[in-house]
Write an enzyme that holds these catalytic residues in place. Sequence first.
Site, PDB file in Angstrom:
ATOM      1  N   HIS A  69      -1.138  -5.749   1.773  1.00  0.00           N
ATOM      2  CA  HIS A  69      -2.344  -6.563   1.649  1.00  0.00           C
ATOM      3  C   HIS A  69      -2.002  -7.869   0.940  1.00  0.00           C
ATOM      4  CE1 HIS A  69      -5.627  -3.421   2.454  1.00  0.00           C
ATOM      5  NE2 HIS A  69      -5.972  -4.490   3.139  1.00  0.00           N
TER       6      HIS A  69
ATOM      7  N   CYS B 157      -7.998  -2.154   7.911  1.00  0.00           N
ATOM      8  CA  CYS B 157      -6.655  -2.163   7.312  1.00  0.00           C
ATOM      9  C   CYS B 157      -6.182  -0.734   7.048  1.00  0.00           C
ATOM     10  CB  CYS B 157      -6.662  -2.964   6.011  1.00  0.00           C
ATOM     11  SG  CYS B 157      -6.812  -4.738   6.284  1.00  0.00           S
TER      12      CYS B 157
ATOM     13  N   GLU C 189       0.819  -1.207   0.000  1.00  0.00           N
ATOM     14  CA  GLU C 189       0.000   0.000   0.000  1.00  0.00           C
ATOM     15  C   GLU C 189       0.859   1.265   0.000  1.00  0.00           C
ATOM     16  OE1 GLU C 189      -3.094   0.083  -0.528  1.00  0.00           O
ATOM     17  OE2 GLU C 189      -3.629  -2.021  -0.227  1.00  0.00           O
TER      18      GLU C 189
END
Lengths: 204, 204, 204, 204
Positions: C165, C141, C78
């Site tokens: 992820h 998350c 991310e």
Amino acid sequence: MKILVTGFDPFGGESVNPALETVKSLPDTIAGAKIIKLKVPTVRYQSLQVIADAIAIHDPDVVLSIGQAGGRSDITVERIGINVDDFSIADNAGNMPADDPICPDGPDARFVTLPIKAMVEKIRKKKIPASVSNSAGTFVCNHVTYGVCQLLATKYPGKKSGFIHIPYLPSQVVEKKNTPSMSLELLTEGITAAICAIVEQQDM
Amino acid sequence: MKILVTGFDPFGGESVNPALETVKSLPDTIAGAKIIKLKVPTVRYQSLQVIADAIAIHDPDVVLSIGQAGGRSDITVERIGINVDDFSIADNAGNMPADDPICPDGPDARFVTLPIKAMVEKIRKKKIPASVSNSAGTFVCNHVTYGVCQLLATKYPGKKSGFIHIPYLPSQVVEKKNTPSMSLELLTEGITAAICAIVEQQDM
Amino acid sequence: MKILVTGFDPFGGESVNPALETVKSLPDTIAGAKIIKLKVPTVRYQSLQVIADAIAIHDPDVVLSIGQAGGRSDITVERIGINVDDFSIADNAGNMPADDPICPDGPDARFVTLPIKAMVEKIRKKKIPASVSNSAGTFVCNHVTYGVCQLLATKYPGKKSGFIHIPYLPSQVVEKKNTPSMSLELLTEGITAAICAIVEQQDM
Amino acid sequence: MKILVTGFDPFGGESVNPALETVKSLPDTIAGAKIIKLKVPTVRYQSLQVIADAIAIHDPDVVLSIGQAGGRSDITVERIGINVDDFSIADNAGNMPADDPICPDGPDARFVTLPIKAMVEKIRKKKIPASVSNSAGTFVCNHVTYGVCQLLATKYPGKKSGFIHIPYLPSQVVEKKNTPSMSLELLTEGITAAICAIVEQQDM
């Protein structure tokens, strides 16, 4: 009330951009608001300059930009623009920056200032599929999402802006495999509905 | 020339079936051919019986059945029906057969007898996405694809039949995530184009 | 050098979370760095509190959090966390906030401070599919991605953090249709490679 | 009991074929059955000839062919082969037939003769995703699915055959976007489980 609605020119080998076609198809007045239509080049910085010039000339209350998101099935209202240009294909001037900040002094990201949930709701009420998106990517669409938010925040605090991504037109996917599309009629009706939601919120 | 065009009623919790809506929207004459429209229940055997009755009454040259293929992006012209009912959901009469032959004495499968490539080509010329599909599934759509081919092969060797699967309507996917759809206008124009291809081939 | 690696407990009806399983499978030392493993509840604020406590106790140089992204095909590193909780399902304490800021005084978003491109490159060199993601969603998350960045930026400016992820485990998709997965062996090897890239950058 | 297990060589620009790698990784005996491994060229007719020769030499009870289905997420056990070659890419000898029957005198299609549901069930019991597929496509995989069924039906009525499609290996999708894959370990374990189901059924 005046709304500047922008649409990009074709890019990535396409001969048409559904965003520009949709903007052209909008009526000149929606829910009492005057619609100013603007064609924007799919080029970093130049895109923002063209929009900045139009803001200076027309003094709109709202700037709503529309872009193509090839592969998406529905109309997606973007939540945020992030401060990075990271292009996986070249823009229309051949730029292909990697991990380059759009505005070196700007914050990492800016939330758009339009009522994204109300816009989605209004489009869905027309029986047209729509949803909120949490990423406008890192190409020119995000460049404009972030760049216009940054411009308004720093120079025109009373104005609001946002970004809507739309699917390919059916004609664009005839040669593509398993790729969703949406007709120009639905796109136009959907964007019109989103603008109605913007007007309603501004009027409150 | 007479073409019987059939569309299923809604199933699987949907309140509408794009196939039936599209059939209803077709003109009564296409390329000089008379269009006979028939609503068909999404029920094994009963679907075939309703079509068999209509064939007996109207004596059409061609039987073209239309069905919903939720999740597909384009208009898909089916190549073959296979001799098995293997339902993952119940049909509208509650039937849920597993690995059951449609016609115990029939061959494993039958190719449709309509010009599938010409039909796809004609739809694409209208700038509407279309492709050939090699599987009509194992639900009532395949039941009708196979069953009508089998009926014509054994009882009406001069007649031809085929099957077209179409995407959801936009209104059906408003609450579904990331699901493609196609407007009724495009579906109607696409099926009309496919029928033109059928008429052209029959006239040769 | 010490790296705190966190993994969430199962949520959304799953009996396992690939993130937690992967964290448990990591060696205790990677490229010379000590790995401190932490199980984190999939609950807003509580997740951040557990991580903040572990930071206070262990004083790690880096915090790397791992989460499940059901439906993704590859390991995604991310780029950014955004300042909003907008849950479409309840977290493990039943919270389901809508458009609620995580930190009312914080910026709209924060870029992670780990070398995301180098991490992706290192995973791919192991022949394991990986890419950069521009959205960690708006569930727990993202809450942790943003919240840890915000905590470090305001209290521990010398420390770095990031989020990865990962896809479902194969066992999780046995009953799901057409859903990608990745084996625990590859996930463990991939996260180990990402950590190597972090250590290399920190050592420079 | 003897089982001939075939795997294609790489095609379509790939440097590896997961089918061949999986076949190579199988043990020499599974559930008491002797496994005979065969590499097959991804070329129409030549593929069938190589298999026919191996049947003549080894006299197997079962022929199980394995092929790559790039883009699928799980192990798919094919239900049927259809009597058509309609290639969208060239095979490894440059053939690109369109709508050409494989066997001009053969039936339109043939169901495989292996216990497809039991095979899927057995793979799933190993916590590996698997399902039945109703189309093996119209490329060399389908050519072999149909061709071997036709050969056995006409020349070796006591023998059985079937086809299993498997996803890409992880290494194949490193440069592909959003494409599912499965590790060689899981593929090998999954195909081994499927063969166990075949042996169990044959023993009954």
